[in-house]
Design a protein around this motif. Structure first.
Motif, PDB file in Angstrom:
ATOM      1  N   ASP A 209      21.700 -21.077  64.979  1.00  0.00           N
ATOM      2  CA  ASP A 209      20.724 -21.516  63.970  1.00  0.00           C
ATOM      3  C   ASP A 209      19.389 -20.784  64.085  1.00  0.00           C
ATOM      4  OD1 ASP A 209      22.562 -23.197  62.924  1.00  0.00           O
ATOM      5  OD2 ASP A 209      21.748 -25.040  63.781  1.00  0.00           O
ATOM      6  N   GLU A 210      18.912 -20.623  65.325  1.00  0.00           N
ATOM      7  CA  GLU A 210      17.601 -19.979  65.499  1.00  0.00           C
ATOM      8  C   GLU A 210      17.627 -18.533  65.014  1.00  0.00           C
ATOM      9  OE1 GLU A 210      16.414 -18.590  69.471  1.00  0.00           O
ATOM     10  OE2 GLU A 210      18.107 -19.785  70.240  1.00  0.00           O
ATOM     11  N   CYS A 216      15.906 -15.706  57.800  1.00  0.00           N
ATOM     12  CA  CYS A 216      15.689 -16.480  56.560  1.00  0.00           C
ATOM     13  C   CYS A 216      17.016 -16.821  55.876  1.00  0.00           C
ATOM     14  CB  CYS A 216      14.792 -15.709  55.589  1.00  0.00           C
ATOM     15  SG  CYS A 216      13.176 -15.310  56.277  1.00  0.00           S
ATOM     16  N   CYS A 217      18.039 -17.140  56.699  1.00  0.00           N
ATOM     17  CA  CYS A 217      19.363 -17.505  56.193  1.00  0.00           C
ATOM     18  C   CYS A 217      19.830 -18.769  56.913  1.00  0.00           C
ATOM     19  CB  CYS A 217      20.370 -16.378  56.440  1.00  0.00           C
ATOM     20  SG  CYS A 217      20.010 -14.836  55.594  1.00  0.00           S
ATOM     21  N   SER A 218      21.071 -19.159  56.645  1.00  0.00           N
ATOM     22  CA  SER A 218      21.688 -20.277  57.360  1.00  0.00           C
ATOM     23  C   SER A 218      23.103 -19.870  57.725  1.00  0.00           C
ATOM     24  CB  SER A 218      21.717 -21.531  56.481  1.00  0.00           C
ATOM     25  OG  SER A 218      22.718 -21.408  55.482  1.00  0.00           O
ATOM     26  N   ASN A 219      23.760 -20.714  58.535  1.00  0.00           N
ATOM     27  CA  ASN A 219      25.132 -20.381  58.926  1.00  0.00           C
ATOM     28  C   ASN A 219      26.112 -20.510  57.762  1.00  0.00           C
ATOM     29  OD1 ASN A 219      25.203 -23.138  58.678  1.00  0.00           O
ATOM     30  ND2 ASN A 219      25.706 -23.556  60.811  1.00  0.00           N
ATOM     31  N   ILE A 262      14.145  -9.488  64.575  1.00  0.00           N
ATOM     32  CA  ILE A 262      15.008  -9.399  63.389  1.00  0.00           C
ATOM     33  C   ILE A 262      16.262  -8.590  63.724  1.00  0.00           C
ATOM     34  CG2 ILE A 262      15.182  -8.440  61.048  1.00  0.00           C
ATOM     35  CD1 ILE A 262      12.106  -9.030  60.829  1.00  0.00           C
ATOM     36  N   GLN A 263      16.056  -7.468  64.401  1.00  0.00           N
ATOM     37  CA  GLN A 263      17.187  -6.623  64.806  1.00  0.00           C
ATOM     38  C   GLN A 263      18.127  -7.377  65.745  1.00  0.00           C
ATOM     39  OE1 GLN A 263      17.888  -3.034  64.007  1.00  0.00           O
ATOM     40  NE2 GLN A 263      19.771  -4.093  64.632  1.00  0.00           N
ATOM     41  N   GLU A 264      17.544  -8.058  66.722  1.00  0.00           N
ATOM     42  CA  GLU A 264      18.330  -8.827  67.687  1.00  0.00           C
ATOM     43  C   GLU A 264      19.147  -9.912  66.985  1.00  0.00           C
ATOM     44  OE1 GLU A 264      17.581 -11.990  71.363  1.00  0.00           O
ATOM     45  OE2 GLU A 264      15.895 -10.910  70.485  1.00  0.00           O
ATOM     46  N   VAL A 269      24.292 -12.486  65.162  1.00  0.00           N
ATOM     47  CA  VAL A 269      25.067 -13.277  64.192  1.00  0.00           C
ATOM     48  C   VAL A 269      26.266 -12.491  63.665  1.00  0.00           C
ATOM     49  CG1 VAL A 269      23.079 -14.644  63.475  1.00  0.00           C
ATOM     50  CG2 VAL A 269      23.682 -12.590  62.177  1.00  0.00           C
ATOM     51  N   ASN A 270      26.271 -11.174  63.852  1.00  0.00           N
ATOM     52  CA  ASN A 270      27.390 -10.375  63.375  1.00  0.00           C
ATOM     53  C   ASN A 270      28.494 -10.221  64.402  1.00  0.00           C
ATOM     54  OD1 ASN A 270      27.282  -9.024  60.593  1.00  0.00           O
ATOM     55  ND2 ASN A 270      25.171  -8.950  61.291  1.00  0.00           N
ATOM     56  N   LEU A 271      28.261 -10.728  65.608  1.00  0.00           N
ATOM     57  CA  LEU A 271      29.304 -10.671  66.625  1.00  0.00           C
ATOM     58  C   LEU A 271      30.201 -11.896  66.526  1.00  0.00           C
ATOM     59  CD1 LEU A 271      27.402  -9.390  69.769  1.00  0.00           C
ATOM     60  CD2 LEU A 271      29.090  -8.166  68.435  1.00  0.00           C
TER      61      LEU A 271
END
Length: 311
Positions: A209-210, A216-219, A262-264, A269-271
């Motif tokens: 979530d964090e 600026c998105c959600s799961n 932002i990069q981190e 979230v893409n893993l």
């Protein structure tokens, strides 16, 4: 001639009477052929002896070996899945299909599970057939949950089954509502505590979530939505845009830190693999530590320089 004719007539009458009696008795007696017509001819896979069996089940041959007749196929006992393995496989097939389709990744995870439980090639082949058949209908998943509960001898086995359900569910990093419903049904039926459930869930479900918040998105956001937000934020906070604006150093540092976060967040979230997520977190934490140490050393040098200048 008359006597001979009478003898022939009597002989015919006697023959007719005996035949009638014999036919009547045969109609009253049970027929072996009828009783055997419902039997299944099964050839023992060990000795080749033919046996007549009643139904799909485990059967003991005259040679002393036990074979299994299932789905119109005869197996050696050691080449078939146990009853609990059959119901676990059916359950995994249904949870894999619960989000609409079965992916190659889910099949690969299933093979990992087979290897984990040391199924031989023939057992894996049978499990694969069960999986293919059971995935077509997910509505009857509860009966398999209760059969697993009935067959499992130890509580740890039930916990491992829930863990396998999570392994299949999280291959696409999406904790689907229907899949969660199935897992919670299993947890309840197995009598596992909330603490035991959370302990298993935390192994496979990462709280992101964090990271979504930073983007600026959600799961619930799609991959395309996350990517679009990421690109916009990277453009907005790119440090090069602010270098020529004669901003205070602390503000530039803040912008650079935001850019790095932002990069981190996007990387994490893409893993799909939680182990990789944890590895990446550690990598970023290590970078933070190195940067903090570097800043600390710089501050010490600045303080020492100030003391020299003051003298």
């Amino acid at each position: 001639m008359g006597g001979i004719g009478m003898f022939i007539i009597v002989a015919l009458l006697v023959s007719w009477v005996f035949n009638s009696i014999r036919n009547g008795l045969s109609n009253m007696l049970p027929s072996n052929s009828n009783s055997n017509s419902n039997k299944i001819r099964a050839k023992c896979p060990y000795c080749g002896e033919l046996s007549l069996i009643d139904s799909e089940d485990s059967w003991k041959c005259a040679c002393g070996k036990v074979f299994v007749y299932r789905n119109s196929t005869i197996y050696k006992m050691e080449d078939t899945c146990s009853d609990i393995a059959i119901h676990v496989t059916a359950l995994l097939a249904k949870i894999a299909k619960a989000d609409g389709f079965v992916t190659k990744e889910e099949v690969s995870v299933l093979e990992e599970i087979y290897n984990r439980f040391e199924l031989n090639n023939n057992q894996q082949n049978e499990a694969g057939r069960i999986f293919s058949n059971e995935k077509s209908n997910i509505s009857d998943y509860k009966k398999h949950i209760h059969k697993v509960k009935e067959l499992a001898k130890e509580r740890e086995i039930l916990k491992v089954v829930v863990e396998c359900m999570f392994m299949i569910t999280m291959t696409d990093k999406n904790f689907n509502n229907e899949q969660e419903k199935m897992i919670l049904e299993a947890v309840s039926a197995f009598g596992l505590s909330e603490c035991e459930y959370k302990e298993i869930k935390d192994i496979y479900v990462e709280d992101l979530d964090e990271y979504y918040k930073i983007l600026c998105c959600s799961n619930k956001s799609t991959d395309d939505e996350v990517k679009k937000a990421y690109r916009q934020l990277m453009m907005q906070y790119h440090p090069d845009k602010y270098v020529s604006k004669d901003l205070p150093q602390d503000i530039l540092d803040s912008i650079t830190e935001k850019y790095r976060k932002i990069q981190e967040s996007y990387d994490i979230v893409n893993l799909k693999d939680k182990t990789k997520i944890n590895d990446m977190k550690k990598s970023y934490q290590k970078e933070d530590s190195v940067e903090q140490n570097s800043n600390s050393e710089n501050n010490k040098e600045e303080v020492a320089a100030d003391k020299v200048n003051n003298k």
